[in-house]
Each structure stands twice: as C-alpha cells, then as structure tokens.
Design an enzyme around this catalytic site. Structure first.
Site, PDB file in Angstrom:
ATOM      1  N   THR A  89      45.215  44.524  24.648  1.00 33.37           N
ATOM      2  CA  THR A  89      44.183  45.643  24.817  1.00 33.37           C
ATOM      3  C   THR A  89      44.900  46.849  25.173  1.00 33.37           C
ATOM      4  OG1 THR A  89      44.233  44.991  27.019  1.00 33.37           O
ATOM      5  CG2 THR A  89      42.469  43.947  26.011  1.00 33.37           C
ATOM      6  N   CYS A 258      53.421  46.105  30.375  1.00 32.81           N
ATOM      7  CA  CYS A 258      52.242  46.025  31.456  1.00 32.81           C
ATOM      8  C   CYS A 258      52.127  46.966  32.487  1.00 32.81           C
ATOM      9  CB  CYS A 258      52.376  44.673  32.132  1.00 32.81           C
ATOM     10  SG  CYS A 258      52.625  43.264  31.004  1.00 32.81           S
TER      11      CYS A 258
HETATM   12  C1  UGA Z   1      54.533  42.348  35.444  1.00 34.83           C
HETATM   13  C2  UGA Z   1      53.965  41.844  36.611  1.00 34.83           C
HETATM   14  O1  UGA Z   1      54.926  41.300  37.435  1.00 34.83           O
HETATM   15  C3  UGA Z   1      53.361  40.547  36.136  1.00 34.83           C
HETATM   16  O2  UGA Z   1      52.633  39.690  37.119  1.00 34.83           O
HETATM   17  C4  UGA Z   1      52.134  40.566  35.250  1.00 34.83           C
HETATM   18  O3  UGA Z   1      51.524  39.488  34.801  1.00 34.83           O
HETATM   19  C5  UGA Z   1      52.538  41.279  33.817  1.00 34.83           C
HETATM   20  O4  UGA Z   1      53.117  42.533  34.410  1.00 34.83           O
HETATM   21  C6  UGA Z   1      51.372  41.635  32.977  1.00 34.83           C
HETATM   22  O5  UGA Z   1      50.679  42.437  33.481  1.00 34.83           O
HETATM   23  O6  UGA Z   1      51.399  40.901  31.934  1.00 34.83           O
HETATM   24  P1  UGA Z   1      56.320  42.217  33.719  1.00 34.83           P
HETATM   25  O7  UGA Z   1      56.036  43.319  33.174  1.00 34.83           O
HETATM   26  O8  UGA Z   1      56.890  41.061  33.005  1.00 34.83           O
HETATM   27  O9  UGA Z   1      55.319  41.636  34.810  1.00 34.83           O
HETATM   28  O10 UGA Z   1      57.564  42.770  34.577  1.00 34.83           O
HETATM   29  P2  UGA Z   1      58.083  43.013  36.130  1.00 34.83           P
HETATM   30  O11 UGA Z   1      59.136  41.870  36.486  1.00 34.83           O
HETATM   31  O12 UGA Z   1      56.920  42.984  37.031  1.00 34.83           O
HETATM   32  O13 UGA Z   1      58.832  44.510  36.045  1.00 34.83           O
HETATM   33  C7  UGA Z   1      58.173  45.491  35.843  1.00 34.83           C
HETATM   34  C8  UGA Z   1      59.114  46.593  35.850  1.00 34.83           C
HETATM   35  O14 UGA Z   1      59.484  47.090  37.167  1.00 34.83           O
HETATM   36  C9  UGA Z   1      60.194  46.561  35.191  1.00 34.83           C
HETATM   37  O15 UGA Z   1      60.817  47.782  34.489  1.00 34.83           O
HETATM   38  C10 UGA Z   1      61.306  46.067  36.203  1.00 34.83           C
HETATM   39  O16 UGA Z   1      62.710  46.810  36.106  1.00 34.83           O
HETATM   40  C11 UGA Z   1      60.965  47.066  37.458  1.00 34.83           C
HETATM   41  N1  UGA Z   1      61.383  46.705  38.751  1.00 34.83           N
HETATM   42  C12 UGA Z   1      61.052  45.481  39.067  1.00 34.83           C
HETATM   43  C13 UGA Z   1      61.930  47.610  39.504  1.00 34.83           C
HETATM   44  O17 UGA Z   1      62.344  48.676  38.993  1.00 34.83           O
HETATM   45  N2  UGA Z   1      62.453  47.202  40.749  1.00 34.83           N
HETATM   46  C14 UGA Z   1      62.117  45.841  41.031  1.00 34.83           C
HETATM   47  O18 UGA Z   1      62.559  45.528  42.336  1.00 34.83           O
HETATM   48  C15 UGA Z   1      61.304  45.195  40.251  1.00 34.83           C
END
Ligand code: UGA
Length: 436
Positions: A89, A258
C-alpha cells in the site's frame, strides 16, 4: 464450518512470504500467489531473494512437505476459505496510502471462491478500509478481518511465530474466530476488536516508534551540546518500565519501508478528519533536521565550516541499509546522508555487508557513489570514515589496517556501534553520537 487449514496468501514480499512460510510451518496447507513470475519460479525451486533469518529454511521445508505451494494466478486460492492479503500500500504523492491493489485483489478472490470466504487484510491500510471493502463486496458470504502485522525486517519469522500480540478486527464473530483458529498454535494473546481500531492501532504503533526514535536522536544531540553521554542517559530511561528499553539507540535517523510511509499515512488520516497529531508531524520534521545536522557535522569536521563544500574530499561510508540485519535500503537514512554528502561535492565509497557491488545499481540509481565489497576498500584515501548502519561486524574491522589506507585518521560513528578504545587504540580520532 470454515476449513482454516487451507489458507491462501496473496503477495510474496517480506510480509506475505513470511506469513505463507510460517503458516505452512504451523501445519496449514498454504497456496501463496504473487504476480511476479520470475520470483514465483525461484520460490518454487526454494530460492528466496529476501535476506531474512530462517525464511529460506521454512520455505524449503514447506515445499518438501507439500504444505507450501507458489503460483502466479489467483485461481490457486479457489479452494481456500481463508485468504490473507499481503499486498503493498505505497504512499501516493499526498502521503495517502494507495489501497487499490488490496481492493482489486479482494474483488478478484471474491469472484473466484464460491463458498464462504474470509479475507484477512494484513496490509497496512487506513482506518475505514476494511469497512469500505466489506461494503463494496456486498452480501453475507464474504467477511473481512483486519489483522495488521507487526513484523520487523530481519526478525520477521521470529516475530510471526512469537509475536507480542495478534490483533483481529472484525464485525462478524465467526469470521474473527476462524482467523483466531488459524493462529491457534501461536503463543500470543489475541486482541479482538473492531475494524477501525485494528487498522489505526498499526499506524499508532509505528507513529509512536517514530516519535520515540526522533526524541532519542534529539536527546543525543543535546548530550553532545552539554557534555553528557547518551548511553548513560538511555540506560536511566530504559530502567523505567513506563518508557521501556527499545528505540533508545540514536542513529542517523529512522527509515525503512514502514515508519516513513506509515507516519505519512497517519498524518494523512489525521489531516482528513481535522485531528492535529502535532507530535508525529514534529517527529517527521525532527528526523529530517537530525539527518541534516549529521551532514553538517561531517562537513564541519572536514572543512571547519558546517556549510562548507566537500569537493576533493573522499569519504568512506560503512553501512547503507536502513538498519542492521536486513538487505533493505528503501528510505534508508544512510543512503540519504550519502546522497547529501555527494551533493556537497564529496566522493563517497561505501561498504555494506548486505549489499555488495553486485547490488550497487539497486542502491545507487544515479551512480553518485561507489559500492565496494570490502571495508578496507571504503577506507582507501578517505578523509573520514562514517558509520551509518549498526552492523556488529564493523567492530571486527582491522582498524590498524584501515589506518594505513586512510588519508585522515577520523571516524564518525553515527550509530555508536564501534568500540571507541579499539578504534582510538589503532590511531584514529573517534566521534560518536551524543558521547563526549
Ligand atoms: C517497523 C516496526 O518496528 C514493526 O513493528 C512493523 O511491523 C514494521 O515497521 C512494519 O510496519 O511493517 P522495521 O521497519 O522492520 O519495523 O524496522 P524497525 O526495527 O522498527 O526500525 C525502524 C527504523 O528506526 C530504522 O531505521 C532503525 O534504524 C530506527 N531505529 C530503531 C533507531 O534509529 N533507533 C532505535 O533505537 C531503533
């Protein structure tokens, strides 16, 4: 009685393929459909293009047991009473998610399945979508259950088989229970709710994570300004269960397929109904500013002027994916920072353990920067080495050998992933994020 064990899954991307492989692992007979012919041909041979722990093993096991089959035509789901929709989407030009593929596939499946049918919407769709879909399908034969996914890239199999919660939104209790039965062997609480609450819950979670990550990054910048250590500050915050220990690691900004898309979608929904959602809007802006500040900081370290030009400077970059543990560079803050450095005139050579030179074209469409297969090649003649993704293997780089390659002994670690004493012990100056 709905035969929950014959399940159709439409879409074989991160979410769809994980769903199909895990449902087969749980004992269901799964027909997974994707319209990308070459991808389906590879999946039939057990070749998985997505870098995701355990996924290839589960796909192979599913193929061997006969419980997992892949097809290009929707006709494959004709015998299924449960069909899970895992379709993209993407955000349109105005940020509104484009749900047309979900709607058109749902209607096509409804035409193919003659008996009772439950359409399970896993795709992230704005509140009101399931209701609208149900109304457009008409009649009592077909029901819609909203089942948002909370999988993280790099941990999708684990998150599917051991989730914190399963959310099922629907209007018909029997349809909701049929989907609950599909998950019967998954050890997780099931939250049963209405369509709109389930749909909004997904956006609300990702919006909150974005706010938390932006806040952490701002606290890290403040730590730099006042001489505090963000690692110490985060440890104190994490000890409070009301705050929690996740999403407290600073970085070059949040990204991926996401969070950026879903914050835009959430703001679009809020805008349509006149709700302010100022915090999420601020988190999105903060994310852009934070990235810009990092670029200015790198520029200042090299030229003495945050607005300076980087012509003639060579920068070695470690990390291109949006986070460690994935090969995904979609909306990656690392790539955005690299592009900004290039726009200022720098020559950038980047290394990432998950996307080597073979995939360079996919990462760098315009040939702006070079992608190499060894970290020491990225270090060659670099005036600074910048770490942009938190791959743990960067700690094991031979920093003494790196020192022999570089033009200037400076490391800027925008993920605080390196061991400072190892790097400085080898002769580099080290600057982390929010660490004195
Ligand atoms: C995210 C959500 O965590 C999932 O629960 C959700 O299902 C998914 O999106 C989705 O909507 O499909 P994801 O995109 O795989 O998952 O990645 P995350 O691990 O959440 O990280 C997202 C971003 O935040 C990354 O760029 C990561 O580096 C950043 N981040 C994360 C930080 O900068 N600091 C942190 O402490 C954690």
């Amino acid at each position: 009685m709905i035969a929950a064990e014959r399940v159709g899954v439409v879409g074989a991307g991160y979410v769809g393929l994980t769903t199909a492989a895990c449902l087969a692992h749980l004992g269901h007979h799964v027909r997974c459909v994707d319209n990308a012919g070459p991808r389906v041909a590879r999946l039939r041979r057990g070749v998985v293009d997505i870098e995701e722990p355990q996924l290839a093993e589960l796909v192979s096991a599913g193929l061997r047991s006969g419980r997992l089959r892949f097809d290009t035509g929707l006709g494959a789901v004709t015998g299924c009473a449960l069909v899970v929709l895992c379709l993209p989407t993407p955000a349109g030009w105005d940020g509104a998610p484009d749900v047309r593929s979900v709607t058109s596939v749902a209607h096509a499946v409804a035409r193919l399945v003659a008996g009772p049918l439950v359409l399970v919407v896993k795709s992230t769709v704005p509140p009101g979508s399931a209701r609208a879909l149900h109304e457009s399908l008409g009649g009592d034969r077909i029901d819609v259950v909203s089942n948002p996914e909370f999988l993280r890239e790099g941990r999708s199999v684990r998150d599917f088989l051991h989730p914190d919660r399963i959310v099922l939104g629907g209007r018909c209790a029997a349809a909701v229970e049929a989907v609950a039965a599909m998950y019967r062997s998954v050890p997780a609480p099931i939250i049963r709710t209405d369509w709109a609450s389930a749909e909004l819950a997904k956006y609300a979670c990702n919006g909150f994570l974005a706010v938390k990550a932006s806040y952490t990054n701002e606290v890290a910048d403040l730590c730099d300004a006042v001489g505090a250590d963000v690692t110490e500050v985060a440890a104190v915050m994490a000890a409070d269960p009301r705050i929690g220990r996740h999403f407290l690691a600073p970085g070059p900004g949040w990204g991926g397929s996401c969070l950026p898309k879903d914050t835009r979608g959430l703001l679009d929904t809020a805008g349509r109904v006149g709700a302010p959602l100022d915090t999420v809007r601020a988190a999105v802006e903060s994310n852009t500013h934070h990235r810009d500040r990092l670029v200015r900081r790198i520029t200042e370290a090299l030229t003495g002027d945050p607005d300076g030009h980087l012509d003639g400077y060579r920068i070695g970059v470690l990390g291109l994916t949006f986070k460690a543990g994935t090969d995904d560079t979609r909306d990656s803050p690392a790539v955005a920072v690299v592009r900004q450095l290039c726009a200022r005139g720098a020559t950038v050579t980047a290394y990432d353990p998950a996307c080597g030179s073979r995939r360079a074209a996919a990462v760098d469409h315009d040939g702006e920067f070079q992608v190499v297969d060894e970290p020491l090649l990225a270090a060659k003649s670099a005036s600074v080495i910048v770490v942009l993704t938190e791959w743990p293997e960067f700690r094991a780089i031979d920093w003494s050998a790196a020192l022999r390659e570089v033009a200037g002994p400076l490391v800027i670690d925008a993920r605080n992933v390196l061991d400072r004493s190892t790097v400085t012990g080898c002769g580099f100056s080290y600057r982390g994020l929010g660490r004195p």
